[in-house]
Design a protein around this motif. Structure first.
Motif, PDB file in Angstrom:
ATOM      1  N   GLN A   1     -86.188  70.959   3.000  1.00 19.62           N
ATOM      2  CA  GLN A   1     -85.627  72.235   3.411  1.00 19.62           C
ATOM      3  C   GLN A   1     -85.062  72.095   4.823  1.00 19.62           C
ATOM      4  O   GLN A   1     -85.537  71.262   5.615  1.00 19.62           O
ATOM      5  N   PRO A   2     -84.036  72.887   5.181  1.00 17.92           N
ATOM      6  CA  PRO A   2     -83.416  72.751   6.511  1.00 17.92           C
ATOM      7  C   PRO A   2     -84.417  72.781   7.659  1.00 17.92           C
ATOM      8  O   PRO A   2     -84.282  72.021   8.621  1.00 17.92           O
ATOM      9  N   ALA A   3     -85.430  73.649   7.568  1.00 16.54           N
ATOM     10  CA  ALA A   3     -86.405  73.753   8.659  1.00 16.54           C
ATOM     11  C   ALA A   3     -87.199  72.473   8.841  1.00 16.54           C
ATOM     12  O   ALA A   3     -87.809  72.256   9.895  1.00 16.54           O
ATOM     13  N   GLU A   4     -87.182  71.586   7.837  1.00 14.08           N
ATOM     14  CA  GLU A   4     -87.960  70.355   7.906  1.00 14.08           C
ATOM     15  C   GLU A   4     -87.192  69.203   8.553  1.00 14.08           C
ATOM     16  O   GLU A   4     -87.776  68.155   8.832  1.00 14.08           O
ATOM     17  N   TYR A   5     -85.892  69.383   8.790  1.00 11.28           N
ATOM     18  CA  TYR A   5     -85.141  68.308   9.452  1.00 11.28           C
ATOM     19  C   TYR A   5     -84.233  68.818  10.569  1.00 11.28           C
ATOM     20  O   TYR A   5     -83.550  68.024  11.206  1.00 11.28           O
ATOM     21  N   GLN A   6     -84.230  70.095  10.840  1.00  9.50           N
ATOM     22  CA  GLN A   6     -83.413  70.637  11.934  1.00  9.50           C
ATOM     23  C   GLN A   6     -84.318  71.107  13.057  1.00  9.50           C
ATOM     24  O   GLN A   6     -85.268  71.850  12.828  1.00  9.50           O
ATOM     25  N   GLY A   7     -84.005  70.668  14.265  1.00  6.85           N
ATOM     26  CA  GLY A   7     -84.833  71.005  15.418  1.00  6.85           C
ATOM     27  C   GLY A   7     -85.421  69.738  16.002  1.00  6.85           C
ATOM     28  O   GLY A   7     -84.756  68.705  16.110  1.00  6.85           O
ATOM     29  N   GLY A   8     -86.696  69.783  16.352  1.00  4.53           N
ATOM     30  CA  GLY A   8     -87.338  68.629  16.972  1.00  4.53           C
ATOM     31  C   GLY A   8     -87.082  68.592  18.463  1.00  4.53           C
ATOM     32  O   GLY A   8     -86.049  69.058  18.950  1.00  4.53           O
ATOM     33  N   THR A   9     -88.033  68.051  19.203  1.00  7.50           N
ATOM     34  CA  THR A   9     -87.871  67.965  20.656  1.00  7.50           C
ATOM     35  C   THR A   9     -87.528  66.551  21.119  1.00  7.50           C
ATOM     36  O   THR A   9     -87.016  66.358  22.216  1.00  7.50           O
ATOM     37  N   ALA A  10     -87.814  65.551  20.284  1.00  6.30           N
ATOM     38  CA  ALA A  10     -87.479  64.156  20.582  1.00  6.30           C
ATOM     39  C   ALA A  10     -87.497  63.388  19.270  1.00  6.30           C
ATOM     40  O   ALA A  10     -88.040  63.866  18.274  1.00  6.30           O
ATOM     41  N   SER A  11     -86.893  62.201  19.276  1.00  7.86           N
ATOM     42  CA  SER A  11     -86.798  61.413  18.034  1.00  7.86           C
ATOM     43  C   SER A  11     -87.411  60.038  18.194  1.00  7.86           C
ATOM     44  O   SER A  11     -87.540  59.517  19.313  1.00  7.86           O
ATOM     45  N   LEU A  12     -87.771  59.469  17.044  1.00  9.86           N
ATOM     46  CA  LEU A  12     -88.295  58.104  16.996  1.00  9.86           C
ATOM     47  C   LEU A  12     -87.612  57.361  15.863  1.00  9.86           C
ATOM     48  O   LEU A  12     -87.513  57.868  14.751  1.00  9.86           O
ATOM     49  N   SER A  13     -87.112  56.172  16.181  1.00  9.77           N
ATOM     50  CA  SER A  13     -86.458  55.327  15.177  1.00  9.77           C
ATOM     51  C   SER A  13     -87.109  53.951  15.197  1.00  9.77           C
ATOM     52  O   SER A  13     -87.141  53.290  16.231  1.00  9.77           O
ATOM     53  N   ASN A  14     -87.659  53.535  14.060  1.00  9.98           N
ATOM     54  CA  ASN A  14     -88.389  52.274  13.974  1.00  9.98           C
ATOM     55  C   ASN A  14     -87.650  51.316  13.042  1.00  9.98           C
ATOM     56  O   ASN A  14     -87.496  51.587  11.850  1.00  9.98           O
ATOM     57  N   MET A  15     -87.180  50.206  13.575  1.00  7.03           N
ATOM     58  CA  MET A  15     -86.505  49.188  12.768  1.00  7.03           C
ATOM     59  C   MET A  15     -87.290  47.891  12.746  1.00  7.03           C
ATOM     60  O   MET A  15     -86.777  46.834  12.388  1.00  7.03           O
TER      61      MET A  15
END
Length: 424
Positions: free
Chosen positions: A333-347
């Protein structure tokens, strides 16, 4: 009277979508809550529900149609007692009227700035138009407008400025530094594949959105990058012990789950980095909602672990497992992927040692996690072999000073190397 079913806005940022699949056909009777269609937004495929009962009198937009603007009538719903046969006639002018806005905005866009209609026909008459503005220094433009125009190959002489004294400013270049005059520059030059075997792949809405947002981020956000090397041995030992204790609950912690927790706690310790730049204001968040990059077919999505600083690691693991699974089938749902205060990307799972991630505006930072590998490492003044990982923080320098970013990376390193601190 028949009711128009219109293309819904399934997220706050949605402007258009793809009508991926109709789940009903003309003549079907539906009731409130029935699923009528699947609609592909810029991030997910979502279900479109009926809000009233009736009969599908006419389908106006065929499945597979993309670029359907929000608010466009896509079907006609006839109520009880209404003649289905009459509905198409009433609906016929609607799609035409709705299709007309495509040229209409183009006519309306040039209309407010009088120069657009004048310059469009004048473009072929370059000799008549050019000499007056061919002298470079006579074109008045702001430094930012000049840089953007040069980067995108826009001829400033073809624009009319709206600034003081006819000065060309950034707004004159249009959205993303490319209005009507910049459209040709915004599109890459045509590629001629020649005799090389190839196929042409049409971009999905998600890929278009990713391309637009990442371009805007690199153009508009001044990135600063800070990297630290982190000893993972203590964290790996703790993870093994926790997994042994959680086995009876069928919960298995990943290294990524611990990274999410460590970043969230670090953001609370260094609140100067848990921010968003908003023009002339700065938004400071009191909790850490971590957007986690998940690769899915056709692109990337960032489901959010809300209040990650206040959740147990087992709760984070359970939530991420559910979010990632639903993300891969387009059911978030949009509320589950829109917003957030910071991101983490693990490769790290791909063996990538180190990389610099692009900030996801309006967030102020993103943390890039590399692979843990055996390296020579100084421990207690002696050279030993340890499992070491490189982590790089990308910070929006408009909102976060280098020293504050360094404090966050220092806190993150300390929490990962002394992981019991995350559990206290």
């Amino acid at each position: 009277m028949p009711t128009e079913l219109k293309m819904p806005a399934l997220s706050p940022t949605m402007e258009e979508g793809t009508l991926a699949k109709w789940l009903v056909k003309e003549g079907d009777t539906v009731k409130s809550g029935d699923i009528l269609a699947e609609i592909e937004t810029d991030k997910a495929t979502m279900e479109f529900e009926a809000v009233d009962e009736g009969t599908i009198a006419k389908i106006l937009v065929a499945e597979g149609s993309d670029g359907v603007k929000v608010g466009t009538p896509i079907a006609i719903l006839a109520g009880e007692g209404e003649e289905v046969s009459a509905a198409p006639a009433a609906a016929t002018p609607t799609p035409e009227a709705n299709a007309a806005p495509a040229p209409a905005p183009q006519a309306a866009e040039p209309a407010p700035p009088p120069q657009a209609p004048v310059e469009t026909p004048a473009a072929p008459a370059t000799p008549a138009n050019s000499p007056a503005r061919q002298v470079g220094e006579r074109v008045k433009a702001s430094p930012l407008a000049r840089r953007l125009a040069e980067a995108q190959g826009i001829d400033l002489a073809s624009l009319t400025g709206s600034g003081p004294g006819g000065r060309i400013v950034r707004a004159d270049l249009g959205t993303a530094a490319g209005g009507a005059a910049a459209q040709p520059a915004a599109a890459p030059a045509p590629v001629e594949p020649g005799d090389i075997p190839h196929e042409i792949v049409k971009l999905s809405n998600m890929r278009k959105t990713i391309a637009r947002r990442l371009t805007e981020s690199k153009q508009q956000v001044p990135h600063i990058y800070l990297t630290v090397d982190i000893n993972l041995d203590a964290l790996m030992k703790l993870r093994s012990e926790l997994n042994a204790g959680l086995a009876s609950r069928n919960i298995k912690l990943s290294v990524n789950d611990l990274m999410i927790k460590a970043l969230a706690v670090a953001l609370i310790e260094v609140p100067e980095c848990n921010v968003s730049f908003a023009g002339d204001t700065l938004i400071k968040y009191s909790r850490a909602d971590i957007s986690v990059a998940v690769s899915i077919p056709g692109g990337l999505i960032t489901p959010i672990v809300a209040n990650a600083n206040g959740k147990s690691i087992s709760a984070i693991a359970t939530e991420m497992h559910d979010l990632a699974a639903r993300a891969k089938v387009g059911k978030l749902q949009p509320a589950e992927y829109q917003g957030g205060t910071a991101s983490l990307s693990n490769m790290g799972m791909y063996g990538i040692k180190n990389f610099e991630a692009v900030i996801n505006p309006p967030q102020g930072m993103i943390l890039a996690i590399g692979a843990g590998e055996k390296r020579p490492y100084v421990i207690n003044d002696s050279l030993q072999i340890a499992t070491v990982m490189s982590a790089t923080g990308s910070f929006d320098h408009r909102a976060i000073d280098g020293a504050d970013g360094a404090r966050l990376m220092q806190a993150f390193k300390r929490l990962v190397e002394n992981p019991l601190g995350m559990l206290a």
